[in-house]
Motif scaffolding. Structure first.
Motif, mmCIF file in Angstrom:
data_model
loop_
_atom_site.group_PDB
_atom_site.id
_atom_site.type_symbol
_atom_site.label_atom_id
_atom_site.label_comp_id
_atom_site.label_asym_id
_atom_site.label_seq_id
_atom_site.Cartn_x
_atom_site.Cartn_y
_atom_site.Cartn_z
ATOM 1 N N SER A 126 -8.945 4.389 7.663
ATOM 2 C CA SER A 126 -7.482 3.884 7.821
ATOM 3 C C SER A 126 -6.748 5.259 7.997
ATOM 4 O O SER A 126 -6.694 6.053 7.320
ATOM 5 C CB SER A 126 -7.271 3.236 6.456
ATOM 6 N N GLU A 153 -4.085 -1.766 6.244
ATOM 7 C CA GLU A 153 -4.837 -3.023 6.529
ATOM 8 C C GLU A 153 -4.464 -3.787 5.444
ATOM 9 O O GLU A 153 -4.327 -5.191 5.378
ATOM 10 C CB GLU A 153 -6.286 -2.581 6.584
ATOM 11 N N THR A 154 -4.304 -3.542 4.036
ATOM 12 C CA THR A 154 -4.016 -4.294 3.057
ATOM 13 C C THR A 154 -2.620 -4.895 3.074
ATOM 14 O O THR A 154 -2.445 -6.099 2.857
ATOM 15 C CB THR A 154 -4.098 -3.436 1.614
ATOM 16 N N SER A 156 -0.983 -5.377 5.795
ATOM 17 C CA SER A 156 -0.952 -6.369 6.946
ATOM 18 C C SER A 156 -1.683 -7.844 6.312
ATOM 19 O O SER A 156 -1.426 -8.939 6.552
ATOM 20 C CB SER A 156 -1.789 -6.048 7.933
ATOM 21 N N GLN A 157 -2.597 -7.686 5.559
ATOM 22 C CA GLN A 157 -3.412 -8.905 5.015
ATOM 23 C C GLN A 157 -2.574 -9.624 3.987
ATOM 24 O O GLN A 157 -2.568 -10.925 4.242
ATOM 25 C CB GLN A 157 -4.593 -8.447 4.397
ATOM 26 N N TYR A 158 -1.642 -9.029 3.295
ATOM 27 C CA TYR A 158 -0.639 -9.785 2.281
ATOM 28 C C TYR A 158 0.531 -9.910 2.835
ATOM 29 O O TYR A 158 1.535 -9.960 2.127
ATOM 30 C CB TYR A 158 -0.822 -9.155 1.035
ATOM 31 N N GLN A 159 0.854 -9.619 4.277
ATOM 32 C CA GLN A 159 1.961 -9.535 5.064
ATOM 33 C C GLN A 159 3.064 -9.013 4.151
ATOM 34 O O GLN A 159 4.247 -9.599 3.866
ATOM 35 C CB GLN A 159 2.506 -11.381 5.058
ATOM 36 N N ASP A 217 -11.457 -7.905 -2.435
ATOM 37 C CA ASP A 217 -11.356 -9.215 -1.927
ATOM 38 C C ASP A 217 -12.791 -9.846 -2.014
ATOM 39 O O ASP A 217 -13.612 -9.074 -2.826
ATOM 40 C CB ASP A 217 -11.037 -9.157 -0.390
ATOM 41 N N LEU A 223 -9.117 -3.277 -2.019
ATOM 42 C CA LEU A 223 -7.899 -3.702 -1.403
ATOM 43 C C LEU A 223 -6.819 -2.765 -1.921
ATOM 44 O O LEU A 223 -5.961 -2.206 -1.016
ATOM 45 C CB LEU A 223 -7.193 -5.041 -1.747
#
Length: 244
Positions: A126, A153-154, A156-159, A217, A223
């Motif tokens: 990352s 990335e985390t 993005s995953q959880y907006q 996850d 995460l």
């Protein structure tokens, strides 16, 4: 050891455990007064002497306090819970005995300066890492500190909207615990906390509980990682275990 040779639990210990269970279940809420000694001894079917032994241990363990001429009260500064760390929730609120009423927080977004270390933690490459500091307060006194680190990335995953400070704070304090699959917590002790130019977390005996928490996850990927520092005298780490 045979059953016959086992020592019987003292009666005052049984009364202690029954009263503590009632406190944990909210039958006697925090701040409320316990029934009189006469009522409790009748309810528990024990002598006043046995009851006073149980009450003495409840007081010694910090669950109740005696106000002269008024009676015994459930202590205001004890955060009693029927469950401990076995339930995934906000670990600071689960383990700090103080009533937290405010949180100061700030975060920084930066390029990863140690790719091997980041890959070891998150099992992925990352380029961008978010570092989030939270300082928990009780009556304007710092009572705990949490340092959180997670890859972009985390976010993005959880907006997570990194331009909305309060939105990110809400996700980390509340939402994330309902969205993750599992977590692990390693319990350690330390004599130091991360330095800060604006905040200072103190301990009476220079000892802090350090809770190192990984949130996962469903695929087993980390995460985010939390490092939580709580002064030893303000901590209560509780884990309920049963035989199945």
């Amino acid at each position: 050891m045979s059953v016959e040779n086992k020592k019987k639990t003292p009666l005052y210990v049984e009364v202690y455990e029954k009263l503590l269970k009632l406190i944990n279940e909210g039958v006697y809420p925090i701040g409320n007064k316990l029934p009189s000694e006469q009522e409790l001894s009748k309810m528990m079917n024990v002598s006043r002497m046995t009851l006073r032994q149980a009450l003495g241990f409840l007081k010694e363990d910090g669950y109740i306090e005696t106000i002269h001429g008024q009676g015994n009260f459930i202590k205001q500064n004890v955060n009693v819970r029927s469950v401990g760390l076995e339930k995934i929730d906000n670990t600071v609120f689960q383990c700090c005995t103080e009533m937290i009423d405010d949180i100061d927080a700030y975060f920084e977004v930066s390029f990863s300066d140690d790719s091997d270390y980041i890959k070891k933690i998150f099992n992925r490459d990352s380029a961008v890492i978010i570092r989030f500091n939270r300082w928990y307060k009780c009556k304007n006194k710092i009572v705990a500190h949490a340092f959180t680190m997670f890859p972009s990335e985390t976010a993005s995953q959880y907006q997570m909207n990194l331009n909305d400070h309060h939105s990110v704070l809400k996700i980390l304090e509340e939402d994330i615990h309902m969205l993750i699959h599992s977590s692990t917590i390693e319990i350690k002790f330390t004599e130091s906390v991360p330095p800060s130019a604006h905040y200072e977390l103190r301990s009476n005996n220079n000892l802090f509980v350090l809770l190192i928490e990984n949130l996962y996850d469903s695929m087993g990927n980390v995460l985010l990682k939390n490092k939580i520092y709580i002064p030893n005298e303000l901590s209560s780490v509780k884990i309920n275990r049963i035989n199945k």
